[in-house]
Scaffold this active site. Sequence first.
Site, short mmCIF file in Angstrom:
data_model
loop_
_atom_site.label_atom_id
_atom_site.label_comp_id
_atom_site.label_asym_id
_atom_site.label_seq_id
_atom_site.Cartn_x
_atom_site.Cartn_y
_atom_site.Cartn_z
N GLY A 192 21.05 54.11 -110.01
CA GLY A 192 19.75 54.08 -110.66
C GLY A 192 19.73 53.10 -111.80
O GLY A 192 20.73 52.42 -112.10
N GLU A 193 18.57 53.02 -112.42
CA GLU A 193 18.39 52.09 -113.53
C GLU A 193 17.39 52.69 -114.51
O GLU A 193 16.36 53.22 -114.11
CB GLU A 193 17.87 50.75 -113.01
CG GLU A 193 17.76 49.68 -114.08
CD GLU A 193 17.42 48.33 -113.48
OE1 GLU A 193 17.17 47.40 -114.26
OE2 GLU A 193 17.40 48.22 -112.24
N GLY A 194 17.72 52.62 -115.78
CA GLY A 194 16.84 53.15 -116.80
C GLY A 194 16.75 52.21 -117.97
O GLY A 194 17.16 51.05 -117.90
N GLY A 195 16.23 52.72 -119.08
CA GLY A 195 16.00 51.89 -120.25
C GLY A 195 17.27 51.32 -120.85
O GLY A 195 17.26 50.25 -121.44
N PHE A 196 18.40 52.03 -120.70
CA PHE A 196 19.63 51.57 -121.34
C PHE A 196 20.51 50.74 -120.43
O PHE A 196 21.47 50.13 -120.88
CB PHE A 196 20.44 52.77 -121.87
CG PHE A 196 19.83 53.41 -123.08
CD1 PHE A 196 19.91 52.81 -124.32
CD2 PHE A 196 19.15 54.62 -122.97
CE1 PHE A 196 19.35 53.41 -125.44
CE2 PHE A 196 18.60 55.22 -124.08
CZ PHE A 196 18.68 54.61 -125.32
N GLY A 197 20.23 50.73 -119.13
CA GLY A 197 21.04 49.93 -118.24
C GLY A 197 21.12 50.51 -116.85
O GLY A 197 20.47 51.50 -116.52
N SER A 198 21.93 49.86 -116.01
CA SER A 198 22.10 50.27 -114.61
C SER A 198 23.34 51.14 -114.47
O SER A 198 24.33 50.97 -115.19
CB SER A 198 22.22 49.05 -113.71
OG SER A 198 21.05 48.25 -113.79
N VAL A 199 23.29 52.04 -113.47
CA VAL A 199 24.39 52.97 -113.24
C VAL A 199 24.90 52.80 -111.82
O VAL A 199 24.12 52.71 -110.87
CB VAL A 199 23.95 54.43 -113.46
CG1 VAL A 199 25.15 55.37 -113.35
CG2 VAL A 199 23.29 54.59 -114.82
N ASP B 7 14.78 59.59 -125.46
CA ASP B 7 14.33 59.36 -124.08
C ASP B 7 14.63 60.57 -123.20
O ASP B 7 15.22 60.44 -122.12
CB ASP B 7 14.98 58.11 -123.52
CG ASP B 7 14.19 57.49 -122.37
OD1 ASP B 7 13.02 57.90 -122.17
OD2 ASP B 7 14.73 56.60 -121.67
#
Length: 364
Positions: A48-55, A167
């Site tokens: 996944g991908e969010g505000g702090f970066g990709s996982v 968040d």
Amino acid sequence: MACCLMCRKDIKQTIEGEEVPGGNKVKAFSYSELRKATHDFSGANKLGEGGFGSVFRGRLKDATIVAVKVLSAHSKQGIREFFTELTAISDIVHENLITLVGCCAEGPHRILVYNYLENNSLAHTLLGKGYSSIRFNWRVRVKIAVGVAHGLAFLHEEIHPPIIHRDIKASNILLDKDLTPKISDFGLARLLPPNATHVSTRVAGTIGYLAPEYAVRGQVTKKSDIYSFGVLLLEIVSGRCNHNNRLPYEDQFLLERTWTCYEQGQLEKMIDADLEDDLDSDEACRFLKVGLLCTQDAMKLRPNMTNVVRMLTGEKDVSMERITKPAVIGDMGDIKVNNQQRPGDSQSEPSTIISSEATAESSP
């Protein structure tokens, strides 16, 4: 509530030939090692991908499966500074918080390594962003809601100085094999440079979960986290996302719809229709009322997380609380974004940066 702060002695770790402070529970990985573990951060391994970066999902040399979060900003922060902030996060241990097991700080790369949680996030499972075989009956939802409340209360009221998450949302609530909820991404604002384009020091949140004072004025307090938790609580009870533009306009925003039902004395309409035998309708309506209390427009009227926990567990009577109309930030047009620089300021940052929820289905 099972929780404790890890007591330990600082040890020395060497990264790129330099001694830096670190924790005895946090392993220092090389960038090469994490590239191999994730097959060069391949799309096939992206969680996944969010505000702090990709996982990314990774397999270490010892066959341990981990979640690898690549922080988005190319940090100019020194290794020592990075590890100083990281140590503060790694020392925070609670049943309802994700566990940091390692990191990488080489050149511009800042990467965190977490325990991999096989049941992914609430966004991916309960809210229908991916196939899930999990049966979210009412007792499971109670466990998740109360667990998240405990974790957030711990960050706000038992950590010194307290940590404001910034968040709280369904994609940042991960589930372990026993469906115990774990809050991810807490404390990450500490690890990023102040001029990072994906997260400003003012706003690093997600539309639908943003408290109005945070979205419009950049005013971040514990009460902005509590607002976000309130929205999340409504999602857990209703089984639907906070916003769905495929519905009729009056039903698109979960918070607005819940308030309308509350005013009409029909709050039970907001309970997920898929809930069956073990549903406690009175308890579910109490949870919805707590969600509305948390999302009131005036910050001072929102309860603190300790009282939220007490209301969810029945220790505090919700019926004695006066609930006022919530505020809803519906779209980017509701937010004043000012990207212009102030006179004489060559590096001033945007007033408001909002991360998208659309792709945030990470673990963590």
